[in-house]
Design a protein around this motif. Structure first.
Motif, PDB file in Angstrom:
ATOM      1  N   LYS A   1      14.391   4.011   0.509  1.00  0.00           N
ATOM      2  CA  LYS A   1      14.810   4.663  -0.739  1.00  0.00           C
ATOM      3  C   LYS A   1      14.266   3.963  -1.974  1.00  0.00           C
ATOM      4  N   ILE A   2      13.989   2.660  -1.866  1.00  0.00           N
ATOM      5  CA  ILE A   2      13.508   1.910  -3.025  1.00  0.00           C
ATOM      6  C   ILE A   2      12.031   1.547  -2.925  1.00  0.00           C
ATOM      7  N   ALA A   3      11.463   1.693  -1.746  1.00  0.00           N
ATOM      8  CA  ALA A   3      10.076   1.281  -1.518  1.00  0.00           C
ATOM      9  C   ALA A   3       9.103   2.440  -1.716  1.00  0.00           C
ATOM     10  N   SER A   4       7.842   2.082  -1.875  1.00  0.00           N
ATOM     11  CA  SER A   4       6.757   3.067  -1.895  1.00  0.00           C
ATOM     12  C   SER A   4       6.339   3.339  -0.456  1.00  0.00           C
ATOM     13  N   TRP A   5       5.624   4.438  -0.247  1.00  0.00           N
ATOM     14  CA  TRP A   5       5.203   4.833   1.101  1.00  0.00           C
ATOM     15  C   TRP A   5       3.690   4.757   1.225  1.00  0.00           C
ATOM     16  N   ASP A   6       3.220   4.139   2.300  1.00  0.00           N
ATOM     17  CA  ASP A   6       1.798   4.072   2.640  1.00  0.00           C
ATOM     18  C   ASP A   6       1.574   5.019   3.814  1.00  0.00           C
ATOM     19  N   ASP A   7       1.037   6.200   3.525  1.00  0.00           N
ATOM     20  CA  ASP A   7       0.845   7.229   4.538  1.00  0.00           C
ATOM     21  C   ASP A   7      -0.138   6.771   5.610  1.00  0.00           C
ATOM     22  N   ALA A   8      -1.230   6.141   5.196  1.00  0.00           N
ATOM     23  CA  ALA A   8      -2.253   5.701   6.151  1.00  0.00           C
ATOM     24  C   ALA A   8      -1.715   4.634   7.096  1.00  0.00           C
ATOM     25  N   GLY A   9      -0.914   3.715   6.566  1.00  0.00           N
ATOM     26  CA  GLY A   9      -0.392   2.629   7.383  1.00  0.00           C
ATOM     27  C   GLY A   9       0.929   2.945   8.064  1.00  0.00           C
ATOM     28  N   GLY A  10       1.561   4.056   7.671  1.00  0.00           N
ATOM     29  CA  GLY A  10       2.830   4.434   8.265  1.00  0.00           C
ATOM     30  C   GLY A  10       3.944   3.445   7.980  1.00  0.00           C
TER      31      GLY A  10
ATOM     32  N   TYR B   1       7.788  -0.836   8.872  1.00  0.00           N
ATOM     33  CA  TYR B   1       7.084   0.227   9.588  1.00  0.00           C
ATOM     34  C   TYR B   1       8.019   1.372   9.944  1.00  0.00           C
ATOM     35  N   ALA B   2       7.483   2.579   9.879  1.00  0.00           N
ATOM     36  CA  ALA B   2       8.254   3.789  10.163  1.00  0.00           C
ATOM     37  C   ALA B   2       8.792   3.758  11.588  1.00  0.00           C
ATOM     38  N   GLY B   3       9.978   4.316  11.741  1.00  0.00           N
ATOM     39  CA  GLY B   3      10.553   4.476  13.067  1.00  0.00           C
ATOM     40  C   GLY B   3      11.124   3.220  13.678  1.00  0.00           C
TER      41      GLY B   3
END
Length: 103
Positions: free
Chosen positions: A18-27, A47-49
Motif C-alpha cells: 500500500k505504501i510502496a511503488s510497484w516494479d512490473d518487470a521485477g514483480g 516480491y509478489a506472492g
C-alpha cells in the motif's frame, strides 16, 4: 505509516504494498530511502506472492553486486528499526506527493 516503536514494523510489513511503488518487470514492491552510512540509497523490496524481502544499495562510490535477501522477518525488522529515521523521511515524502497529486 511511520516507525515510532518496534511493533509498528509488523504493520508496515503487512501493508507494504500500500505504501510502496510497484516494479512490473521485477514483480516486486519497493521503497527507496537514504543510506546514511554509505552516502547513497537503499532499496527495500518485497516480491509478489510471498513474504520474501531483500535490500540493495547504490551510491556514487558503490553499487552492491546483488540483492541481499533476508532469511526471515527478524532480519527485515532489524534493518527497518536501524534505518527508521530515513525510512520515515521517505514515507513522509511519498505521502506528501500522493496528497499533492490527489488535489
Amino acid at each position: 505509516m511511520q516507525i515510532k516503536k518496534k511493533s509498528d514494523i509488523s504493520s508496515i510489513l503487512d501493508n507494504f504494498e500500500k505504501i510502496a511503488s510497484w516494479d512490473d518487470a521485477g514483480g516486486k514492491s519497493y521503497i527507496v530511502f537514504e543510506d546514511r552510512s554509505r552516502g547513497g540509497q537503499w532499496t527495500l523490496m518485497k516480491y509478489a506472492g510471498g513474504e520474501r524481502y531483500s535490500i540493495h544499495g547504490l551510491g556514487t562510490d558503490y553499487h552492491d553486486d546483488e540483492e541481499q535477501f533476508f532469511e526471515d522477518s527478524t532480519g527485515v525488522v532489524a534493518f527497518l528499526w536501524d534505518n527508521r529515521a530515513v525510512y520515515n523521511a521517505a514515507v513522509r515524502k511519498i505521502t506528501q506527493e500522493a496528497a499533492a497529486s490527489a488535489e
